[in-house]
Design a protein around this motif. Sequence first.
Motif, PDB file in Angstrom:
ATOM      1  N   TYR A 147       0.872  -1.187   0.000  1.00 54.17           N
ATOM      2  CA  TYR A 147       0.000   0.000   0.000  1.00 54.17           C
ATOM      3  C   TYR A 147       0.904   1.231   0.000  1.00 54.17           C
ATOM      4  N   ASN A 198     -14.410   5.806   0.088  1.00 52.25           N
ATOM      5  CA  ASN A 198     -13.045   6.275  -0.173  1.00 52.25           C
ATOM      6  C   ASN A 198     -12.601   7.237   0.928  1.00 52.25           C
ATOM      7  N   TYR A 254     -10.120  -2.038   0.620  1.00 56.05           N
ATOM      8  CA  TYR A 254      -9.921  -2.291  -0.814  1.00 56.05           C
ATOM      9  C   TYR A 254      -9.133  -1.126  -1.423  1.00 56.05           C
ATOM     10  N   PRO A 255      -8.597  -1.337  -2.628  1.00 57.77           N
ATOM     11  CA  PRO A 255      -8.004  -0.188  -3.329  1.00 57.77           C
ATOM     12  C   PRO A 255      -9.102   0.778  -3.763  1.00 57.77           C
ATOM     13  N   VAL A 307      -5.500  -2.160 -10.847  1.00 57.69           N
ATOM     14  CA  VAL A 307      -4.719  -2.399  -9.624  1.00 57.69           C
ATOM     15  C   VAL A 307      -3.298  -2.795 -10.018  1.00 57.69           C
ATOM     16  N   MET A 324      -7.632   5.081  -0.087  1.00 56.86           N
ATOM     17  CA  MET A 324      -8.108   3.720  -0.366  1.00 56.86           C
ATOM     18  C   MET A 324      -9.584   3.643  -0.004  1.00 56.86           C
ATOM     19  N   ASP A 336      -2.135  -5.294  -4.674  1.00 57.88           N
ATOM     20  CA  ASP A 336      -2.872  -5.149  -3.411  1.00 57.88           C
ATOM     21  C   ASP A 336      -3.706  -3.849  -3.361  1.00 57.88           C
ATOM     22  N   LEU A 337      -3.318  -2.894  -2.510  1.00 55.99           N
ATOM     23  CA  LEU A 337      -4.135  -1.686  -2.327  1.00 55.99           C
ATOM     24  C   LEU A 337      -3.639  -0.520  -3.193  1.00 55.99           C
ATOM     25  N   ILE A 338      -2.738  -0.809  -4.120  1.00 54.68           N
ATOM     26  CA  ILE A 338      -2.144   0.263  -4.929  1.00 54.68           C
ATOM     27  C   ILE A 338      -2.814   0.341  -6.295  1.00 54.68           C
ATOM     28  N   GLY A 339      -3.539   1.445  -6.516  1.00 56.03           N
ATOM     29  CA  GLY A 339      -4.196   1.657  -7.805  1.00 56.03           C
ATOM     30  C   GLY A 339      -3.289   2.410  -8.765  1.00 56.03           C
TER      31      GLY A 339
END
Length: 256
Positions: free
Chosen positions: A76, A96, A114-115, A121, A90, A124-127
Amino acid sequence: MVQINLPQNSKVEKGKFFKDKTGSKNIRKVNIYRWDPSTGENPRIDTYEVDMDNCPSKVLDLLNKIKNEIDPSIAYRRSCAHGVCGSCAMNMDGKNGLACTKPHSEIKGDINIYPLPHLKVLKDLIGDLSTLYKQYESVEPWLKTASETEKENIQSKEDRAKLDGLYECIMCACCSTSCPSYWWNGDKYLGPAVLLQAYRWIIDSRDEDRKERLKKVADELKLYRCHTIMNCTNACPKGLNPAKAIASIKKMLATS
Ligand code: SF4
Ligand code: SF4
Ligand code: FES
């Protein structure tokens, strides 16, 4: 009846379960979206039991605790931990926000993380925010003046006040990724974050490029995809009003 199925490899599966090992009586379950493109596996939701007696108050603290003490593999973004850099945006409990300013005590029941929605994506949580950053660059977010001067570029108090509610934007993307129009047309519609930034420069009394700036955003797809649904304003963790900024651009165009 039309039946829509997700591709097999995009279905979110039940993931690993990390049982508490501390014996704490104050445990919360945290469900986190996990996806690592290098494995070729489906996304999954991992569940962690966390000892809340030894966890500071924010969702980012919770994530740091899980990463430091239970599972170092979670990815993240975070940096300032004070709601200034925007990197920890996130989706928490379906909304959000910034993980570093969101108290986990505000979330009832299991904590779902969640992202940001509707981004590709990366892990994981990184968009993936690369499209949004290109759009940001396209509005040329810097002061434009014809002549360079050594002197201070003075602004009246009244003109400076017009920037309030705009300059505080930290480009976290919580608003754009909660906007249905941006979900479906994110490659063409500039979205609330970038339009708020565009407006910030359009109304800056020191800027000499107002006409060109307005011309650049006056576009069916770039601007008028906003249907004033207001999700953006509800999502902004800094309490800003991107929908109002968009309406102001539309008004300026209609009256200019
Ligand atoms: S007001 Fe406009 S920008 Fe904000 S969520 Fe609605 S459509 Fe998107
Ligand atoms: S307007 Fe608010 S939600 Fe949108 S990018 Fe700026 S700070 Fe984030
Ligand atoms: S870490 Fe900077 S805003 Fe959350």
